[in-house]
Structures are given as C-alpha cells and as structure tokens.
Design a protein around this motif. Structure first.
Motif, PDB file in Angstrom:
ATOM      1  N   LEU A 146      -4.761  -1.882   8.715  1.00 31.13           N
ATOM      2  CA  LEU A 146      -5.837  -1.433   7.820  1.00 31.13           C
ATOM      3  C   LEU A 146      -5.494  -1.730   6.363  1.00 31.13           C
ATOM      4  CD1 LEU A 146      -6.684   1.991   9.521  1.00 31.13           C
ATOM      5  CD2 LEU A 146      -8.201   0.002   9.388  1.00 31.13           C
ATOM      6  N   LEU A 147      -4.230  -1.491   5.998  1.00 32.60           N
ATOM      7  CA  LEU A 147      -3.823  -1.736   4.602  1.00 32.60           C
ATOM      8  C   LEU A 147      -3.853  -3.228   4.275  1.00 32.60           C
ATOM      9  CD1 LEU A 147      -0.912   0.871   4.364  1.00 32.60           C
ATOM     10  CD2 LEU A 147      -3.051   0.941   3.071  1.00 32.60           C
ATOM     11  N   ALA A 148      -3.695  -4.052   5.319  1.00 32.33           N
ATOM     12  CA  ALA A 148      -3.749  -5.509   5.108  1.00 32.33           C
ATOM     13  C   ALA A 148      -5.174  -6.047   5.269  1.00 32.33           C
ATOM     14  CB  ALA A 148      -2.798  -6.194   6.093  1.00 32.33           C
TER      15      ALA A 148
ATOM     16  N   ALA B  33       1.029   3.981  13.036  1.00 32.26           N
ATOM     17  CA  ALA B  33       1.711   3.155  12.031  1.00 32.26           C
ATOM     18  C   ALA B  33       1.230   1.706  12.115  1.00 32.26           C
ATOM     19  CB  ALA B  33       3.224   3.232  12.226  1.00 32.26           C
ATOM     20  N   ALA B  34       1.103   1.191  13.343  1.00 34.73           N
ATOM     21  CA  ALA B  34       0.636  -0.198  13.514  1.00 34.73           C
ATOM     22  C   ALA B  34      -0.791  -0.340  12.990  1.00 34.73           C
ATOM     23  CB  ALA B  34       0.717  -0.591  14.991  1.00 34.73           C
ATOM     24  N   ALA B  35      -1.614   0.670  13.272  1.00 37.38           N
ATOM     25  CA  ALA B  35      -3.008   0.630  12.788  1.00 37.38           C
ATOM     26  C   ALA B  35      -3.048   0.677  11.260  1.00 37.38           C
ATOM     27  CB  ALA B  35      -3.795   1.795  13.380  1.00 37.38           C
ATOM     28  N   LEU B  36      -2.190   1.518  10.675  1.00 32.92           N
ATOM     29  CA  LEU B  36      -2.165   1.635   9.204  1.00 32.92           C
ATOM     30  C   LEU B  36      -1.766   0.312   8.562  1.00 32.92           C
ATOM     31  CD1 LEU B  36      -0.458   5.125   8.767  1.00 32.92           C
ATOM     32  CD2 LEU B  36      -2.796   4.530   8.111  1.00 32.92           C
ATOM     33  N   ALA B  37      -0.745  -0.333   9.141  1.00 36.04           N
ATOM     34  CA  ALA B  37      -0.288  -1.616   8.584  1.00 36.04           C
ATOM     35  C   ALA B  37      -1.437  -2.625   8.596  1.00 36.04           C
ATOM     36  CB  ALA B  37       0.915  -2.130   9.365  1.00 36.04           C
TER      37      ALA B  37
ATOM     38  N   GLY C 103       0.818  -1.208   0.000  1.00 33.54           N
ATOM     39  CA  GLY C 103       0.000   0.000   0.000  1.00 33.54           C
ATOM     40  C   GLY C 103       0.850   1.254   0.000  1.00 33.54           C
ATOM     41  N   ARG C 104       0.174   2.374  -0.157  1.00 38.54           N
ATOM     42  CA  ARG C 104       0.910   3.638  -0.267  1.00 38.54           C
ATOM     43  C   ARG C 104       0.438   4.630   0.794  1.00 38.54           C
ATOM     44  NH1 ARG C 104      -0.219   5.448  -5.544  1.00 38.54           N
ATOM     45  NH2 ARG C 104       1.722   4.614  -6.376  1.00 38.54           N
ATOM     46  N   VAL C 105       1.383   5.069   1.629  1.00 42.93           N
ATOM     47  CA  VAL C 105       1.064   6.034   2.684  1.00 42.93           C
ATOM     48  C   VAL C 105       1.850   7.314   2.439  1.00 42.93           C
ATOM     49  CG1 VAL C 105       1.168   6.499   5.179  1.00 42.93           C
ATOM     50  CG2 VAL C 105       0.638   4.188   4.368  1.00 42.93           C
ATOM     51  N   VAL C 106       1.165   8.418   2.488  1.00 44.35           N
ATOM     52  CA  VAL C 106       1.847   9.727   2.430  1.00 44.35           C
ATOM     53  C   VAL C 106       1.704  10.371   3.800  1.00 44.35           C
ATOM     54  CG1 VAL C 106       1.873  12.013   1.354  1.00 44.35           C
ATOM     55  CG2 VAL C 106       1.414   9.987  -0.039  1.00 44.35           C
ATOM     56  N   ILE C 107       2.815  10.907   4.299  1.00 43.18           N
ATOM     57  CA  ILE C 107       2.816  11.560   5.616  1.00 43.18           C
ATOM     58  C   ILE C 107       3.204  13.019   5.399  1.00 43.18           C
ATOM     59  CG2 ILE C 107       3.874  11.591   7.915  1.00 43.18           C
ATOM     60  CD1 ILE C 107       4.565   8.586   7.434  1.00 43.18           C
ATOM     61  N   VAL C 108       2.398  13.933   5.901  1.00 41.98           N
ATOM     62  CA  VAL C 108       2.735  15.360   5.781  1.00 41.98           C
ATOM     63  C   VAL C 108       3.223  15.856   7.132  1.00 41.98           C
ATOM     64  CG1 VAL C 108       1.869  17.686   5.304  1.00 41.98           C
ATOM     65  CG2 VAL C 108       1.082  15.752   3.926  1.00 41.98           C
ATOM     66  N   GLY C 109       4.475  16.315   7.174  1.00 40.54           N
ATOM     67  CA  GLY C 109       5.080  16.817   8.411  1.00 40.54           C
ATOM     68  C   GLY C 109       6.104  15.843   8.940  1.00 40.54           C
ATOM     69  N   GLY C 110       7.364  16.270   8.955  1.00 42.08           N
ATOM     70  CA  GLY C 110       8.448  15.391   9.408  1.00 42.08           C
ATOM     71  C   GLY C 110       8.977  15.789  10.770  1.00 42.08           C
TER      72      GLY C 110
END
Ligand SMILES: Cc1cc2nc3c(=O)[nH]c(=O)nc-3n(C[C@H](O)[C@H](O)[C@H](O)COP(=O)(O)OP(=O)(O)OC[C@H]3O[C@@H](n4cnc5c(N)ncnc54)[C@H](O)[C@@H]3O)c2cc1C
Length: 429
Positions: free
Chosen positions: A352-354, A346-350, A39-46
């Motif tokens: 959700l993407l799966a 990040a754990a939630a995104l991984a 999947g593709r994640v974009v993060i705004v703000g480093g």
C-alpha cells in the motif's frame, strides 16, 4: 552560560510546558521518527501481533520507518502462563524485553492515549504526538468490567482472571498454593468470542494436574456459558483418563452460565444455584484493548471489524487492526493467529505504501494445549478471505486424533514447547 545555550534551555522549557499542557502538545520531532523514504508506520501494542508486524516491516523494506508504541518495558506472555499457575514453570520464563527490536531499528515509545484519524497522529501519554501514514493497532484485549455483575477491578484481587499475564497469573498461583487440601477450585468460562478459546480448558486441566499431584482431596468445577468448546472431545477424553472424579464441566444447558459473582465469599451465582470456591478464577467477558475504542475502530460488539486482505479497519481509513482486538471471522484469537495476521498485514502495508495492490492471503493457525505436562493436543486451521471475512479452507485443518497412543500426546507436548520457543525467539530472542 552562553546566549545560545540559554536560548536552547528556554526553548526546551517551553516545549516541556507545552507538552504538559496536553491539549496543545506539538508533533514529536524525534530524529528517529523522521519520514522514511518508504513511508511511516506507527504500531500500537508490542505483543504477538504488534511486535511481529514491526519485525516483518523491517525485513520487508528498511526504508519504511517503524515506531512501536508499547506501554510495558517487559512483555509477559499468556501462552504457557497456565503452566506458571500450576507451578510447572516460573513467570520469568514468560518474560521478554524489546532490546532485539530496538537493535533492529524499531523505535519504541510509551503508552498511546489518543488517536486522531483525520490528522493521522497518535497522542502519547506523555503529551507528545507521533504522525503516521498508516497506523496498526495491536492492543490485545481489555476486560469488559461491566460484563458480569459483581465483577470489577477490586474483585479481580479476590477472584483473579489471570487472562492478561503477569501479576494476575502469580496471584492465582499463590491462591492455589495457599489453599488447603480438600478445597474447591471454580473456573468460570465466558461466551464466545474471547482470547484463546481452548485456554480455560487447558487451565482447568493443568490445575487438575496440580491438585492430583499436590492436593489430592481437592476438586475443580468449570462453569461454562457455552455448550461446546474448542478441542472438546480431546479434552473430555483426556479428563476421563487423567482426572476422573476430579474435574467437572458444567455446560450452559446444564446450568453453567454464571450470572453474577460475590467476591467477598468467592461465590459464583447461576440460574440453577450457587457455588462457593476456595479458589475462584473468573474468566470474564472481553473486548478489544481500550485504545481501539478511542480510535473509533470498534463496533457495538466491542471488537474491530477489518478487511480480511489488508486488516484495514472497516470504520477508519489508514488504521489497521491485528491480533485479538480484531474480528477475524473463523480465525480464533491466538498468539499463533496474531503472528500470522501481523506478517500478512506487514506485506499489505509495504504494498500500500508503494502504491501497489496487496495480494489475497492464506493464513494458518495451530493451537496446542497441554492437558498434563507430557500430554499435548492441538487444533489447526487454514483461512482465506471471503465476503469480507476470513473463512475456513475446507479439509485443510483439524484436531489431533481422538484415539492416539500416549506417545503421540507426549510428542504434541514437545511440539507445544517448541512452538513457544520459536515464536518468542523470533520476536524477542
Ligand atoms: C491463559 C492463556 C493461554 C494462552 N495460550 C495460548 C497458546 O498456547 N497459543 C496461542 O497461540 N495463544 C495462546 N493464548 C492467546 C494469546 O495470548 C493471544 O491471542 C495473543 O497474546 C494476542 O496477541 P496480541 O498481540 O493481539 O495481544 P497481546 O499479546 O496482549 O499484546 C498487546 C500489547 O499491546 C500493549 N498495549 C495495549 N494497549 C496499549 C496502549 N494504549 N499503548 C501502548 N501499548 C499498549 C500491551 O501492553 C501488550 O503488550 C493464550 C491466552 C491466555 C490468556
């Protein structure tokens, strides 16, 4: 030139023209942005939230493609910036670059200027657009320039806020250095919520330390829009011990709420009177970083309501908000909290993407404050989701002991330094 090269050059010219036109900007087809199998994640703000999230995602699943959109090539940390203002360390010790993240396969780009939640794209300031499946907004704060009459961007040159680290931090430091011994320093602290609840009181303490050691005839007043603040008893006990007759706190009910400022004379106006300073530090009301507003994820408070399990916006699907920009219930706006939220997100995104269900998290925050270089105090809390918010886990947190010996305060100052080295090392080291 060969025909093939000429047509390549022409198409590049066409692409640049299209990008410059802005409104018709094409999707940005960088090879590094190709769809990862995960999947593709974009993060705004480093910052503390966004950079942590990018690193955590890389560790969790390397098939997920991660793009970090950060406007500045150098990150300047707010934690420990009060020590820079007090002349205890240099701004360079606060500054970090993104080489480690780039080496880790995270693609970095420039400023995000727009978000299209329907098309799921981020528009960059250079006119390009990046597609996402899930977007994480971690833009930190912006100053609410309409929040305090008389205070605007020009006024911040005369009465610095220094609530975003960098030039403003140095400006406040230089003003203190230039002040004559005997001059009055005034800090105004805003109502809740704002970035770093103990921050104004740590700043007051370290400036008082500077005055005690360098300008002994000078004093400091904190004008507060609140009647209570973080680690209050610890701070006030320490002030009595370390800075008696030098540091005065004026509460809301004591007339501390600043209703307007007059930058030309560095004057703070309250309902009870006027305070003219030699050095004036306005910590103004704040809101989520502007891009959150552009994305439509802020509510009328100016902050972003989120689900406490996934940090997905309650207002826009597939957009998650972490760090200072989000409303996190009981969890304060701190770098420690931003780091914890980013890892959970990040754990939630991984998951959700799966196509899986994220687990309910527990989050921890600890905030150290320095009252003097060798005098630290702290507050810790543990949080869990309940009724759509993060709430305190009872009996799982607390503050430093009130009557601790000096050795304990010294130890906590060492812990504070250790925490800062660890968190910045983890992200940028
Ligand atoms: C004086 C002071 C002292 C503090 N001390 C402590 C402390 O001791 N401990 C602690 O835990 N916390 C402390 N904090 C709080 C801490 O600084 C914040 O809570 C933390 O920085 C929040 O992290 P964040 O990632 O949400 O925001 P930030 O760290 O501010 O990061 C936001 C990033 O987003 C980028 N950005 C914004 N908009 C865009 C855009 N449109 N496009 C691209 N990039 C964008 C910014 O350039 C920035 O790099 C302190 C704060 C202050 C002011």
């Amino acid at each position: 030139m060969s025909k093939r090269n000429m047509s390549k050059r022409n198409s590049r010219r066409e692409f640049l023209k299209t990008a410059a036109a802005g409104a018709t900007a094409a999707l940005f087809p960088l090879p590094a942005l190709a769809q990862g199998a995960g999947g593709r994640v974009v993060i705004v703000g480093g910052g503390f939230a966004g950079a942590t999230c990018a690193r955590a995602l890389r560790t969790l699943d390397r098939r997920i493609s991660v793009t970090l959109v950060e406007v500045n090539p150098t990150f300047t940390s707010c934690p420990f910036s009060n020590t820079v203002i007090a002349g205890l360390r240099e701004i360079t010790t606060q500054q970090f670059n993104y080489q480690k993240l780039t080496a880790d396969g995270v693609v970095t780009a420039s400023a995000a200027a727009g978000i299209d939640p329907q098309a799921r794209t981020v528009a960059l300031a250079d006119g390009n657009r990046i597609p996402y499946e899930r977007l994480v907004l971690a833009p930190g704060i912006d100053i609410r320039w309409d929040g305090l009459p008389g205070y605007n961007e020009a006024a911040a040159d005369l009465m610095p806020h220094a609530w975003k680290a960098g030039e403003q931090t140095l400006l406040l430091r230089r003003q203190l250095e230039a002040m004559e011994d005997g001059g009055l320093v005034v800090i105004s602290a805003p109502a809740n919520p704002f970035r770093c609840p103990p921050g104004p009181y740590e700043r007051a303490s370290l400036i008082a330390y500077y005055l005690k050691t360098r300008k002994p005839r000078s004093k400091l007043i904190i004008l507060d829009a609140k009647d209570a603040f973080s680690k209050q008893r610890l701070f006030q006990n320490a002030w009595k011990e370390l800075y008696p007759d030098r540091l005065e706190w004026v509460s809301l009910s004591g007339g501390g709420k600043v209703t307007s400022v007059e930058p030309a004379t560095k004057t703070f106006v309250t309902d009870f009177g006027r305070h003219t300073a030699a050095v004036a530090n306005v910590i103004p009301p704040q809101k989520a970083g502007r891009i959150a507003e552009v994305a439509g994820v802020t509510d009328r408070t100016g902050w972003c309501p989120v689900d406490p399990v996934t940090f997905e916006s309650k207002q826009q699907q597939n957009i998650h908000v972490i760090g200072d920009a989000a409303i996190m219930g009981a969890m304060p706006k701190s770098a420690f909290a931003a780091n914890a939220q980013a890892k959970v997100c990040a754990a939630a995104l991984a998951k959700l993407l799966a196509g899986q269900k994220p687990e309910e998290p527990r989050l921890i925050n600890t905030c150290y404050s320095l009252v003097a270089p060798d005098y630290g105090i702290s507050v810790a809390g543990v949080y869990r989701p309940k009724d759509g918010m993060l709430v305190d886990v009872e009996n799982a947190g607390g503050v430093s002991p009130i009557d601790a010996p000096h050795a304990t305060r010294e130890q906590e100052a060492i812990f504070a330094n250790g925490w800062f080295k660890t968190i910045t090392g983890e992200l940028f080291g």
